[in-house]
Design an enzyme around this catalytic site. Structure first.
Site, PDB file in Angstrom:
ATOM      1  CE  LYS A 191      -1.908  -3.392   9.089  1.00 46.41           C
ATOM      2  NZ  LYS A 191      -1.643  -4.258   7.924  1.00 46.41           N
ATOM      3  CG  ASP A 237      -3.895  -2.686   5.822  1.00 47.23           C
ATOM      4  OD1 ASP A 237      -3.567  -3.823   5.461  1.00 47.23           O
ATOM      5  OD2 ASP A 237      -4.912  -2.481   6.514  1.00 47.23           O
TER       6      ASP A 237
HETATM    7  P1  NDP Z   1      -8.077  -1.875  -0.285  1.00 43.77           P
HETATM    8  O1  NDP Z   1      -8.420  -0.673   0.512  1.00 43.77           O
HETATM    9  O2  NDP Z   1      -7.337  -1.720  -1.567  1.00 43.77           O
HETATM   10  O3  NDP Z   1      -9.392  -2.714  -0.600  1.00 43.77           O
HETATM   11  C1  NDP Z   1     -10.200  -3.212   0.403  1.00 43.77           C
HETATM   12  C2  NDP Z   1     -11.404  -3.838  -0.262  1.00 43.77           C
HETATM   13  O4  NDP Z   1     -12.184  -4.513   0.711  1.00 43.77           O
HETATM   14  C3  NDP Z   1     -12.317  -2.799  -0.890  1.00 43.77           C
HETATM   15  O5  NDP Z   1     -12.948  -3.373  -1.995  1.00 43.77           O
HETATM   16  C4  NDP Z   1     -13.306  -2.529   0.232  1.00 43.77           C
HETATM   17  O6  NDP Z   1     -14.539  -2.020  -0.204  1.00 43.77           O
HETATM   18  C5  NDP Z   1     -13.472  -3.914   0.788  1.00 43.77           C
HETATM   19  N1  NDP Z   1     -13.914  -3.833   2.195  1.00 43.77           N
HETATM   20  C6  NDP Z   1     -13.356  -3.130   3.203  1.00 43.77           C
HETATM   21  N2  NDP Z   1     -14.053  -3.280   4.325  1.00 43.77           N
HETATM   22  C7  NDP Z   1     -15.073  -4.100   4.005  1.00 43.77           C
HETATM   23  C8  NDP Z   1     -16.147  -4.643   4.725  1.00 43.77           C
HETATM   24  N3  NDP Z   1     -16.323  -4.342   6.024  1.00 43.77           N
HETATM   25  N4  NDP Z   1     -16.969  -5.491   4.076  1.00 43.77           N
HETATM   26  C9  NDP Z   1     -16.792  -5.803   2.775  1.00 43.77           C
HETATM   27  N5  NDP Z   1     -15.795  -5.297   2.032  1.00 43.77           N
HETATM   28  C10 NDP Z   1     -14.966  -4.469   2.646  1.00 43.77           C
HETATM   29  O7  NDP Z   1      -7.293  -2.841   0.719  1.00 43.77           O
HETATM   30  P2  NDP Z   1      -6.330  -4.048   0.390  1.00 43.77           P
HETATM   31  O8  NDP Z   1      -6.800  -4.781  -0.813  1.00 43.77           O
HETATM   32  O9  NDP Z   1      -4.947  -3.554   0.455  1.00 43.77           O
HETATM   33  O10 NDP Z   1      -6.539  -4.947   1.694  1.00 43.77           O
HETATM   34  C11 NDP Z   1      -7.545  -5.948   1.795  1.00 43.77           C
HETATM   35  C12 NDP Z   1      -7.194  -6.892   2.925  1.00 43.77           C
HETATM   36  O11 NDP Z   1      -5.913  -7.482   2.664  1.00 43.77           O
HETATM   37  C13 NDP Z   1      -7.062  -6.259   4.307  1.00 43.77           C
HETATM   38  O12 NDP Z   1      -7.456  -7.202   5.288  1.00 43.77           O
HETATM   39  C14 NDP Z   1      -5.563  -6.018   4.421  1.00 43.77           C
HETATM   40  O13 NDP Z   1      -5.141  -5.938   5.763  1.00 43.77           O
HETATM   41  C15 NDP Z   1      -5.049  -7.280   3.755  1.00 43.77           C
HETATM   42  N6  NDP Z   1      -3.679  -7.211   3.274  1.00 43.77           N
HETATM   43  C16 NDP Z   1      -3.285  -6.267   2.368  1.00 43.77           C
HETATM   44  C17 NDP Z   1      -2.002  -6.264   1.904  1.00 43.77           C
HETATM   45  C18 NDP Z   1      -1.551  -5.346   0.824  1.00 43.77           C
HETATM   46  O14 NDP Z   1      -0.412  -5.498   0.369  1.00 43.77           O
HETATM   47  N7  NDP Z   1      -2.364  -4.426   0.360  1.00 43.77           N
HETATM   48  C19 NDP Z   1      -0.982  -7.172   2.457  1.00 43.77           C
HETATM   49  C20 NDP Z   1      -1.517  -8.181   3.344  1.00 43.77           C
HETATM   50  C21 NDP Z   1      -2.816  -8.155   3.753  1.00 43.77           C
HETATM   51  P3  NDP Z   1     -14.902  -0.465   0.013  1.00 43.77           P
HETATM   52  O15 NDP Z   1     -14.205   0.248  -1.100  1.00 43.77           O
HETATM   53  O16 NDP Z   1     -16.377  -0.434  -0.090  1.00 43.77           O
HETATM   54  O17 NDP Z   1     -14.403  -0.083   1.372  1.00 43.77           O
END
Ligand code: NDP
Length: 445
Positions: free
Chosen positions: A125, A165
């Site tokens: 990571k 991510d």
């Molecule tokens: P994105 O950056 O596309 O989206 C993240 C989302 O979560 C945004 O809506 C963001 O809001 C919100 N968010 C982030 N931090 C917080 C917080 N502290 N409280 C509330 N909402 C929050 O990321 P992903 O969708 O790619 O990833 C989301 C999760 O999934 C992570 O944990 C990631 O590690 C996991 N994941 C992702 C994978 C992938 O293929 N993308 C694979 C496996 C796991 P804002 O815009 O306001 O920051």
């Protein structure tokens, strides 16, 4: 913990002030203690002591210049945690909260998740404390180029293959790939999540969210249930949340809430995904804007309140530790009977206890969200072949992988005497393959 208590003590001593890393290691060690009891030769070979120490940790300076000519310095990280079963594989997180603890927890989890996919990928990571929010395209590009100028020394298609991510989407992967290619003169599958015209895989964008639903569908089926007719709450509104919502709707459920780090929207008529995609994927706006287009929906400041919405199924898909004990109790009290983790470690240990004690159908992240990395591995496969599969071919492989992950986790839970405990099952099933390879490779690694 008996046999593995000293392993945990050493992790805390050697990695002070790293609570997220401690939390992730503790959960895994507790689950695999019964394996240690059965495998004294693995204890003697130090497998458990070695698996909690990253093979390599790279921290580096990332200087870049903003649109006003001001110099900024961020910190870049790559944690190459375990390469026993394949090249390091795992995303790059760009978020101001990024530090060694968070990336070590994510890298550690990635070892077991990647093993569960059945594909030959190790765990890693990386990322930076850079915040892409509010930056111009030019600023993001200059940051990504500077980041890759150092990272390129440490990665390669057979060494370490980073992906997206939080904060790293198609735009960032593009800038990083361009810089890698420029510096190395090598068109190779060194990153995944690439654009479709330059080596990306169809269905990679959808994979984590779709995979989460395939996994949960299988877990629901085992209990005589399905998504059909259910009310679902999904947190986040990023890549995972959007495509989880899309698949829930295809499977006959109704997603009524989404969030971002500022607050959440509740739309009792069901979330209109076209609006969300436009706001988040195209215009990079806040989720609060949704209510301008759908006046029946309501926006509430603060994200934790999303868990007080009555639902059958919850799919936390934003970030770590977003469901605490109280939120978990509220979900259960409101009749929620299934929780599938799209985000990594979104539930605190206390929340997980609430789910397990209440016999909630609980899909832990390292199993339930493995679809993204599995499809990244399929992207690597297509890059090696210089060939592309159709969307349907990749999606069918993804579905098959998720069903197999459910079966492996469920079978391991049963074999080790805690049927239905998919936390334990996923940790054990993921661990066995990696430990077997480490044992075969001798003590050097
Ligand atoms: P994105 O950056 O596309 O989206 C993240 C989302 O979560 C945004 O809506 C963001 O809001 C919100 N968010 C982030 N931090 C917080 C917080 N502290 N409280 C509330 N909402 C929050 O990321 P992903 O969708 O790619 O990833 C989301 C999760 O999934 C992570 O944990 C990631 O590690 C996991 N994941 C992702 C994978 C992938 O293929 N993308 C694979 C496996 C796991 P804002 O815009 O306001 O920051």
């Amino acid at each position: 913990m008996k046999i593995l208590a000293s392993v945990m003590e050493n992790v805390i001593k050697r990695n002070p002030n790293e609570p997220e890393f401690h939390q992730a290691v503790k959960e895994v060690l507790e689950s695999i203690e019964p394996v240690a009891e059965k495998k004294p030769e693995w204890v003697a070979a130090g497998i458990f002591d070695r698996i909690v120490e990253p093979e390599r940790q790279i921290f580096f300076r990332v200087p870049w210049v903003d649109d006003n000519g001001k110099v900024h310095v961020n910190r870049g990280f790559r944690i190459q945690f375990n390469s026993a079963i394949g090249p390091y594989k795992g995303g790059l997180r760009l978020h101001p909260s990024v530090n060694a603890s968070i990336l070590k927890f994510l890298g550690f989890e990635q070892i077991f998740k990647n093993s569960l996919t059945g594909l030959p990928i190790g765990g890693g990571k990386g990322g930076s404390d850079f915040d892409p929010k509010g930056k111009s395209d030019g600023e993001v590009m200059r940051f990504c180029q500077s980041f890759m100028t150092e990272l390129q020394r440490h990665i390669g298609e057979n060494t370490d293959v980073p992906a997206g991510d939080i904060g790293t989407g198609a735009r960032e992967i593009g800038f990083m790939y361009g810089q890698y290619k420029r510096l190395r003169n090598d068109f190779t599958g060194v990153l995944t999540g690439k654009g479709l015209t330059w080596g990306g895989s169809l269905a990679r964008t959808e994979a984590t969210g779709y995979g989460l639903c395939y996994f949960m569908d299988e877990a629901l089926k085992a209990k005589g249930k399905s998504f059909k007719g259910t009310t679902v709450v999904v947190s986040g509104s990023g890549n995972v949340a959007i495509y989880a919502t899309e698949k829930v709707h295809q499977l006959g459920g109704k997603v009524v809430a989404l969030s971002d780090s500022n607050g959440y929207i509740y739309d009792p008529d069901g979330i209109k995904l076209d609006t969300v995609k436009k706001l988040k994927e195209v215009e990079r706006k806040r989720i609060s804007e949704y209510v301008k287009f759908h006046p029946n929906a309501k926006y509430t400041e603060g994200c934790a309140g999303i868990w007080s919405i009555k639902c059958d199924i919850a799919l936390p898909s934003a970030t770590q530790n977003e469901i605490d004990e109280n939120s978990a109790k509220t979900l259960v009290a409101n009749g929620c009977y299934a929780v599938g983790e799209g985000a990594n470690m979104p539930s605190t240990p206390e929340a997980v206890d609430v789910f397990l004690k209440n016999k909630i159908i609980y899909g832990p992240a390292k199993a339930a969200n493995a679809g993204g990395v599995a499809t990244s591995a399929l992207e690597m496969c297509q890059n090696s072949m210089r060939y592309s599969w159709t969307f349907e071919e990749v999606d069918a492989k993804l579905k098959n992988i998720m069903i197999n992950i459910y079966k492996a986790a469920s079978a391991a839970a049963k074999e080790y005497g805690d049927e239905d405990n998919l936390v334990m099952g996923a940790n054990i099933a993921g661990f066995l393959k990696v430990a077997d390879a480490m044992y075969a490779h001798g003590i050097a690694y």
